[in-house]
Structures are given as structure tokens and as C-alpha cells.
Design a protein around this motif. Structure first.
Motif, PDB file in Angstrom:
ATOM      1  N   THR A 202      50.177  28.361 -59.144  1.00 25.69           N
ATOM      2  CA  THR A 202      49.947  27.275 -58.181  1.00 25.69           C
ATOM      3  C   THR A 202      51.179  26.894 -57.380  1.00 25.69           C
ATOM      4  OG1 THR A 202      50.356  25.730 -59.998  1.00 25.69           O
ATOM      5  CG2 THR A 202      48.062  26.247 -59.495  1.00 25.69           C
ATOM      6  N   GLY A 203      52.312  27.556 -57.615  1.00 28.45           N
ATOM      7  CA  GLY A 203      53.509  27.239 -56.841  1.00 28.45           C
ATOM      8  C   GLY A 203      54.226  26.010 -57.361  1.00 28.45           C
ATOM      9  N   GLY A 204      55.106  25.471 -56.521  1.00 31.45           N
ATOM     10  CA  GLY A 204      55.993  24.405 -56.942  1.00 31.45           C
ATOM     11  C   GLY A 204      55.519  23.015 -56.569  1.00 31.45           C
ATOM     12  N   ALA A 205      56.485  22.083 -56.524  1.00 33.60           N
ATOM     13  CA  ALA A 205      56.149  20.668 -56.375  1.00 33.60           C
ATOM     14  C   ALA A 205      57.002  19.976 -55.323  1.00 33.60           C
ATOM     15  CB  ALA A 205      56.319  19.967 -57.731  1.00 33.60           C
ATOM     16  N   SER A 206      57.439  20.702 -54.305  1.00 33.87           N
ATOM     17  CA  SER A 206      58.359  20.108 -53.338  1.00 33.87           C
ATOM     18  C   SER A 206      57.715  19.031 -52.471  1.00 33.87           C
ATOM     19  CB  SER A 206      58.958  21.199 -52.442  1.00 33.87           C
ATOM     20  OG  SER A 206      59.910  21.956 -53.169  1.00 33.87           O
ATOM     21  N   LYS A 207      56.397  18.943 -52.505  1.00 30.52           N
ATOM     22  CA  LYS A 207      55.741  17.883 -51.732  1.00 30.52           C
ATOM     23  C   LYS A 207      55.990  16.503 -52.340  1.00 30.52           C
ATOM     24  CE  LYS A 207      51.348  16.987 -49.361  1.00 30.52           C
ATOM     25  NZ  LYS A 207      49.920  17.354 -49.287  1.00 30.52           N
ATOM     26  N   VAL A 208      56.615  16.474 -53.495  1.00 20.80           N
ATOM     27  CA  VAL A 208      56.985  15.188 -54.091  1.00 20.80           C
ATOM     28  C   VAL A 208      58.091  14.505 -53.288  1.00 20.80           C
ATOM     29  CG1 VAL A 208      58.813  15.945 -55.680  1.00 20.80           C
ATOM     30  CG2 VAL A 208      57.275  14.100 -56.372  1.00 20.80           C
ATOM     31  N   TYR A 209      58.719  15.246 -52.379  1.00 22.79           N
ATOM     32  CA  TYR A 209      59.790  14.703 -51.539  1.00 22.79           C
ATOM     33  C   TYR A 209      59.310  14.485 -50.110  1.00 22.79           C
ATOM     34  CZ  TYR A 209      63.123  15.637 -55.270  1.00 22.79           C
ATOM     35  OH  TYR A 209      63.801  15.629 -56.462  1.00 22.79           O
ATOM     36  N   GLN A 210      59.932  13.502 -49.461  1.00 20.06           N
ATOM     37  CA  GLN A 210      59.561  13.134 -48.097  1.00 20.06           C
ATOM     38  C   GLN A 210      59.746  14.304 -47.123  1.00 20.06           C
ATOM     39  OE1 GLN A 210      58.225  10.324 -47.213  1.00 20.06           O
ATOM     40  NE2 GLN A 210      58.501  10.110 -45.020  1.00 20.06           N
ATOM     41  N   TYR A 211      60.835  15.047 -47.298  1.00 20.02           N
ATOM     42  CA  TYR A 211      61.129  16.160 -46.398  1.00 20.02           C
ATOM     43  C   TYR A 211      61.124  17.459 -47.192  1.00 20.02           C
ATOM     44  CZ  TYR A 211      62.662  12.203 -43.607  1.00 20.02           C
ATOM     45  OH  TYR A 211      62.713  11.012 -42.947  1.00 20.02           O
ATOM     46  N   THR A 212      60.288  18.383 -46.777  1.00 27.05           N
ATOM     47  CA  THR A 212      60.165  19.648 -47.506  1.00 27.05           C
ATOM     48  C   THR A 212      59.873  20.778 -46.544  1.00 27.05           C
ATOM     49  OG1 THR A 212      58.861  20.856 -49.161  1.00 27.05           O
ATOM     50  CG2 THR A 212      57.730  19.102 -47.969  1.00 27.05           C
ATOM     51  N   SER A 213      60.317  21.966 -46.916  1.00 24.15           N
ATOM     52  CA  SER A 213      60.013  23.172 -46.139  1.00 24.15           C
ATOM     53  C   SER A 213      58.673  23.767 -46.534  1.00 24.15           C
ATOM     54  CB  SER A 213      61.106  24.220 -46.382  1.00 24.15           C
ATOM     55  OG  SER A 213      61.076  24.636 -47.739  1.00 24.15           O
ATOM     56  N   ASN A 214      58.052  23.223 -47.580  1.00 22.92           N
ATOM     57  CA  ASN A 214      56.838  23.823 -48.141  1.00 22.92           C
ATOM     58  C   ASN A 214      55.572  23.373 -47.422  1.00 22.92           C
ATOM     59  OD1 ASN A 214      57.579  24.088 -51.729  1.00 22.92           O
ATOM     60  ND2 ASN A 214      58.654  24.880 -49.948  1.00 22.92           N
ATOM     61  N   PRO A 215      54.507  24.175 -47.507  1.00 21.58           N
ATOM     62  CA  PRO A 215      53.221  23.740 -46.964  1.00 21.58           C
ATOM     63  C   PRO A 215      52.660  22.573 -47.769  1.00 21.58           C
ATOM     64  CG  PRO A 215      52.967  25.774 -48.201  1.00 21.58           C
ATOM     65  CD  PRO A 215      54.437  25.519 -48.099  1.00 21.58           C
ATOM     66  N   ASP A 216      51.635  21.922 -47.236  1.00 29.75           N
ATOM     67  CA  ASP A 216      51.109  20.700 -47.844  1.00 29.75           C
ATOM     68  C   ASP A 216      50.555  20.892 -49.248  1.00 29.75           C
ATOM     69  OD1 ASP A 216      51.791  19.070 -45.760  1.00 29.75           O
ATOM     70  OD2 ASP A 216      49.832  19.103 -44.802  1.00 29.75           O
ATOM     71  N   ILE A 217      50.178  22.106 -49.604  1.00 31.14           N
ATOM     72  CA  ILE A 217      49.519  22.309 -50.899  1.00 31.14           C
ATOM     73  C   ILE A 217      50.494  22.310 -52.077  1.00 31.14           C
ATOM     74  CG2 ILE A 217      47.632  23.607 -49.857  1.00 31.14           C
ATOM     75  CD1 ILE A 217      48.958  26.139 -51.040  1.00 31.14           C
ATOM     76  N   ALA A 218      51.820  22.266 -51.838  1.00 34.47           N
ATOM     77  CA  ALA A 218      52.811  22.396 -52.908  1.00 34.47           C
ATOM     78  C   ALA A 218      52.984  21.074 -53.650  1.00 34.47           C
ATOM     79  CB  ALA A 218      54.145  22.873 -52.345  1.00 34.47           C
ATOM     80  N   SER A 219      51.934  20.677 -54.374  1.00 34.21           N
ATOM     81  CA  SER A 219      51.917  19.347 -54.984  1.00 34.21           C
ATOM     82  C   SER A 219      51.999  19.373 -56.506  1.00 34.21           C
ATOM     83  CB  SER A 219      50.661  18.589 -54.540  1.00 34.21           C
ATOM     84  OG  SER A 219      49.494  19.344 -54.746  1.00 34.21           O
ATOM     85  N   GLY A 220      52.540  20.445 -57.077  1.00 30.88           N
ATOM     86  CA  GLY A 220      52.819  20.470 -58.511  1.00 30.88           C
ATOM     87  C   GLY A 220      51.585  20.484 -59.396  1.00 30.88           C
ATOM     88  N   ASP A 221      50.447  20.968 -58.865  1.00 38.01           N
ATOM     89  CA  ASP A 221      49.192  20.879 -59.608  1.00 38.01           C
ATOM     90  C   ASP A 221      49.242  21.602 -60.957  1.00 38.01           C
ATOM     91  OD1 ASP A 221      48.285  19.593 -57.329  1.00 38.01           O
ATOM     92  OD2 ASP A 221      47.352  21.386 -56.501  1.00 38.01           O
ATOM     93  N   GLY A 222      49.744  22.824 -60.950  1.00 37.06           N
ATOM     94  CA  GLY A 222      49.765  23.596 -62.190  1.00 37.06           C
ATOM     95  C   GLY A 222      50.674  22.996 -63.238  1.00 37.06           C
ATOM     96  N   ILE A 223      51.830  22.482 -62.809  1.00 35.43           N
ATOM     97  CA  ILE A 223      52.762  21.860 -63.753  1.00 35.43           C
ATOM     98  C   ILE A 223      52.125  20.635 -64.393  1.00 35.43           C
ATOM     99  CG2 ILE A 223      54.996  20.691 -63.966  1.00 35.43           C
ATOM    100  CD1 ILE A 223      55.966  22.468 -61.627  1.00 35.43           C
ATOM    101  N   ALA A 224      51.499  19.800 -63.574  1.00 38.87           N
ATOM    102  CA  ALA A 224      50.871  18.584 -64.086  1.00 38.87           C
ATOM    103  C   ALA A 224      49.693  18.911 -65.008  1.00 38.87           C
ATOM    104  CB  ALA A 224      50.406  17.709 -62.923  1.00 38.87           C
ATOM    105  N   MET A 225      48.869  19.869 -64.626  1.00 37.38           N
ATOM    106  CA  MET A 225      47.716  20.239 -65.463  1.00 37.38           C
ATOM    107  C   MET A 225      48.165  20.810 -66.800  1.00 37.38           C
ATOM    108  SD  MET A 225      44.766  21.794 -62.986  1.00 37.38           S
ATOM    109  CE  MET A 225      45.763  23.166 -62.416  1.00 37.38           C
TER     110      MET A 225
END
Length: 536
Positions: A202-225
Motif C-alpha cells: 500500500t505504499g507509505g504515509a507521507s500524506k500525513v504531512y502538509q507538503y508532500t511529493s506523494n500522490p493523494d493515496i499515500a495515507s499509511g493504510d497498510g501500516i495502520a491496518m
């Protein structure tokens, strides 16, 4: 509304970037595979990766050199076995991609004996980055997804969010992972997917930050699950900030690849003077954590909105050949990079920690694997070296697939998993609350848990996180799920893991720089968090 589906397969792969698609293709000749894609297949970090993939193809280079460079970039915290495993399998993994049809740039005209053009990036002592101009990720993603869509044993579910893993504890079975609940975004209902094995990609979790180079889907889903399912996580305090994202109101965090600096691009202050030679002996080719802190320091010291990256010493022909995507994008924004420097700022880019795995990509939960940025393998340590990320995806996808296939047929997927219960919830009429919480979380994570940290900032962040967690828990219990709610729930969980990991590290190492503890401890130890029964 249509009845909720109950999908079944031998292997359920959650994620559709390089890690997920490689895993699916490695398995599909032997078993049935379902690939879950949160958005369209192309909408992941792989597609936007510019730089390339590191592997030893130069006769003057060596695996031993790749190992040492990775260990050095990782600031003493890499797992040497993981580094050796990854670098030793790098060339075979790249050869598989080449045979799959990925067109890496070559020098010379003899296609029967290809000689690949190799870039050099920060932290590397040799040129060892295979690339497809400055759009390597797009070449990899489109090649793999074409093969996936043509394979008869692979089913792709696009626009599905994974909600939670189905564990033995949840359904009164033996300890293990039996599938996942999926939110069908088209039908707006939760459906069930059961499988013999589940692979998180599921990729990483950089969307946890205000400014990110990642697409919108990088919301840490796999880590949290995985955390909610009882898996440990490791080194979550190490968030890599890419030093050079294009600073422009219409750029949408457009990344400027490290290969620019590999080809001689210089970092300059607004007055045109250089500064990286005052921070590190490798100057612009220093590891990413050093370069990001240097830019951050100069911006704060001068009160400047950005610094500048200058490759105008190269010819227009050279730039158009090696960096066509960047040249075109900047030109659209009124910047001719053959003449003018590019305004740059750091942005959250890569999650170096993640779900703890071994060299087979197995997690703590039987039947659950994690591959790619979602996982902690030990490869990256306290700082990821450039172009080792896609490499890790490929190598560990192959390792996970081989391990799964080595186990033989096994039991069939469960057919009687209980459906998701929505009998006690209603539709929300307060979606604006989620948006407010979303923006609040990302802003205070940027301010308090960013490139430079303090103990006081971390304490403030944790307090805010705990308040948000209670609000989200109440909200989640009363209303039907939505994309924004699911992502916010996962981001807040990941934010807590990042902050708790950062608070436990009483030193500055790699990407974790804290003013209260500026020195290194004599012994480097990973930070591992283990959920207790009340966490799950």
C-alpha cells in the motif's frame, strides 16, 4: 444497492504499484490473485517516480560498493543482512523488468548487446541508476499493469479502499490473516475478500504531512491496518523529506529528481551563491537528509520562501534528452531551466520505517506479507539512499512470491467470513468535520514533527493526536465509512506511531533530527513498537 460481494482468491494483494504488481505477476502462473487498487491503477507513487532503480551494471562498480554506500546513507541503522540480500538480488530483479519490456535508456546503437546509461545520485559512489529518461516510474508502472491486465489469473479491483484486515481474532479462528474488508467506492458499500495469503503493498504515509511529493493515496493504510491487526512496526520516526520539490503555486508538489544534481545541478541561495559545500564534503550529492536540512536551515535563516536548483550550465539538448518531463513541466510554468534556476523546497517523500518483516517479507501475523514502502525490511536504516526504493519493491515482491509458492496448495480461502455490519450506523451529515480534522493533522505534523524536531513539539503533537483519535473513534462508530474517513483514521494512527517512535529516540540520527538531543548515541538501535491487546 447490490448485495455485498464476497471475493475469493489464493492471494489478495492490496496495492497496485511496483510492489503489488510485481508480486501478482510472480504468483499468477501458479495461483489466483486479486489486486486491490485504491484508485486507478496508475495512481500510486511508482507512476510518479522520476530517478530510477539502483543496481550494479558497471564493470567498475561492485555489489560490495552498493552495500557500503547504502550502509553509509542509512546512518548506522541499516540491517546488513537486508542490505546484502537486496543489493545481491538487484541485477536479477532489473533483468526481469527488462525482459518484461521496460525500456531503460541505453548508450550506443547495438540493441543486441545493450549498454545502459547509468545516472549517479546522492550517496552513491558510482553511476548505477538505470532509468527511462526522467520518468522511470511511469515506464515501470505502465509495463507491469499491461501484463497484469492481460493475465487470466489476475483480477483487478479498481477504486476499492481496504478497511481492515480479517484476522483470526476477529472471526474466532486460529491466529492468522484470512483476507480483508474492502470499501467499494463505486457501490459505496463494504465487501469481503478472503484469501489464503494477503500481501500489503500500500505504499507509505507521507500524506500525513502538509507538503508532500506523494500522490493523494499515500495515507499509511497498510501500516495502520497491520498495527490494528497486531503487527509490530519499526523505525517510524524516519520520514524522508525530498530536498527538491518545485516551489510554484501550480506545481502540485512536482518532484525534481536527484539525477539533476547527479548531472551537476547546483543548489543556490536567492542571491545566486552556493551553500551545500558548507554542509557536507559531497556538497549537492550528499545524502538526502543532509541536503533537506541544509535547505531548511537556509530558508529559515534568510526568511526565504525557497532555495534554487540550477542546471543551466548544461545545454538545452542535454536537458531535453535526459530530463524531458521536468523541462516540459517547468516551461509550462514559465521557467526555462536551460537558462533559469528552479525554485525548490523540501517535501515529505518517503516512509523509511513500516510494518516489520523478515527477508521473506513475512510480518508478525501468519499469512500476512508486506512489500515495498509499507514494510520495514532493514534496508533503509535512518535514511533511504536514492533509487533503492523501487529496487526494494522488486526484490521483496519476488521474495514474498517465492515464499508463498513454496508453501504449496494449503487450505482454501474461507467462504463463510461474516459480512461487514452496518446495521447500527447512518450516513454522515457532517463531512466538513473530517475535512477540518484532516487539515489540522497535516499542518501540526508539518510544524511539530518535520525536518527539525524538539521534545516540546513532539509532546504537543501527541496531545493533538489523542484528541483527534477520540473524535474519529466516535465518528467511525456512528457513521458509514467514506474514503476521507478511512484515510483520516489511518493517518491519525500512523501519526501516533511516528510521534511515539520519535519521542523514544534520544539522539539525532539520519532523518530524525531533534534539537534536544543533537548527538549520536554510541550504539544504533531500531525503534520497534508492539501493539498490546487494547490497541487492536
Amino acid at each position: 444497492m447490490e448485495p455485498a460481494a464476497n471475493y475469493q482468491s489464493d492471494v489478495l494483494v492490496i496495492g497496485s504499484g511496483a510492489a503489488g504488481l510485481t508480486t501478482a505477476l510472480q504468483l499468477a502462473d501458479h495461483v489466483s490473485v486479486i489486486v486491490v487498487s485504491k484508485g486507478p491503477l496508475t495512481e500510486g507513487s511508482t507512476y510518479y517516480a522520476q530517478g530510477g532503480i539502483a543496481a550494479v551494471f558497471d564493470e567498475n562498480d561492485s555489489v560490495e560498493s552498493h552495500i557500503e554506500d547504502t550502509l553509509n546513507a542509512g546512518a548506522g541503522l541499516c540491517d546488513r543482512d537486508a542490505v546484502k540480500f537486496t543489493t545481491s538480488n538487484a541485477r536479477d530483479a532489473l533483468q526481469w523488468l527488462i525482459e518484461a519490456g521496460v525500456g531503460f535508456d541505453q548508450v550506443g546503437s547495438d540493441k543486441s548487446k545493450p549498454e545502459y546509461h547509468l545516472n549517479r545520485e546522492g550517496g552513491h559512489s558510482h553511476r548505477r541508476i538505470l532509468h527511462a529518461a526522467d520518468a522511470t516510474g511511469r515506464a515501470v508502472q505502465t509495463t507491469l499493469q499491461e501484463k497484469v491486465l492481460q493475465h487470466p489469473n489476475i483480477t483487478v479491483l479498481e477504486r476499492f479502499n481496504a478497511v481492515d484486515l480479517i484476522t483470526g481474532q476477529r472471526i474466532n479462528k486460529a491466529n492468522g490473516c484470512y483476507g480483508a474488508y474492502l470499501w467499494n467506492r463505486k457501490q459505496e458499500q463494504v465487501e469481503t475478500a478472503s484469501a489464503r495469503y494477503v500481501v500489503l503493498a500500500t505504499g507509505g504515509a507521507s500524506k500525513v504531512y502538509q507538503y508532500t511529493s506523494n500522490p493523494d493515496i499515500a495515507s499509511g493504510d497498510g501500516i495502520a491496518m497491520a498495527w490494528r491487526a497486531g503487527c509490530s512496526v519499526t523505525n517510524m520516526e524516519f520520514n524522508q523529506f525530498h530536498p527538491t520539490c518545485l516551489f510554484h503555486p501550480n506545481a502540485h508538489s512536482f518532484l525534481l529528481t536527484e539525477a539533476l544534481r547527479g548531472e551537476g545541478a547546483l543548489l543556490r541561495r536567492p542571491d545566486g551563491s552556493r551553500f551545500m559545500d558548507g554542509f557536507h564534503e559531497l556538497a549537492e550529492l550528499a545524502p538526502r537528509d543532509v541536503v533537506a536540512r541544509a535547505i531548511d536551515y537556509e530558508m529559515k535563516r534568510l526568511g526565504a520562501d525557497c532555495m534554487y536548483l540550477d542546471i543551466s550550465h548544461q545545454s538545452v539538448e542535454f536537458i531535453q534528452q535526459h530530463f524531458p518531463t521536468i523541462y516540459k513541466k517547468c516551461l509550462e510554468l514559465g521557467i526555462d531551466i536551460s537558462k533559469d534556476p528552479m525554485p525548490v523546497v523540501p517535501a515529505a517523500h518517503y516512509t523509511c520505517g513500516g510494518v516489520t518483516t523478515n527477508l521473506n517479507a513475512e510480518t508478525d501475523l501468519p499469512g500476512l506479507y508486506a512489500v515495498g514502502e509499507v514494510a520495514y525490511t532493514g534496508l533503509h536504516g535512518a535514511n533511504r539512499m536514492a533509487s533503492n526504493s523501487l529496487l526494494e519493491c522488486l526484490v521483496f515482491a519476488r521474495a514474498a512470491s517465492q515464499h508463498i509458492l513454496s508453501k504449496g496448495p494449503g487450505a482454501a480461502p474461507l467462504s463463510n467470513i461474516p459480512a461487514w455490519d452496518e446495521s447500527k450506523v447512518s450516513n454522515s451529515d457532517e463531512e466538513v468535520v473530517i475535512q477540518h480534522n484532516w487539515h489540522e493533522l497535516r499542518l501540526f505534523m508539518w510544524d511539530y514533527v518535520g525536518i527539525v524536531r524538539t521534545s516540546k513539539r513532539l509532546e504537543r503533537a501527541l496531545h493533538r493526536i489523542q484528541l483527534l483519535q477520540q473524535e474519529i473513534s466516535d465518528y467511525y462508530s456512528n457513521f458509514r465509512v467514506s474514503n476521507n474517513l478511512l484515510e483520516l483514521r489511518n493517518l491519525v494512527q500512523v501519526a501516533e506511531l511516528i510521534v511515539r517512535s520519535a519521542m523514544s529516540r534520544k539522539e539525532s540520527r539520519g532523518l530524525h533530527y531533534i534539537l534536544d538531543y543533537p548527538e549520536l548515541l554510541p550504539q544504533a538501535k531500531p525503534t520497534r513498537l508492539i501493539p498490546d491487546a487494547t490497541t487492536r
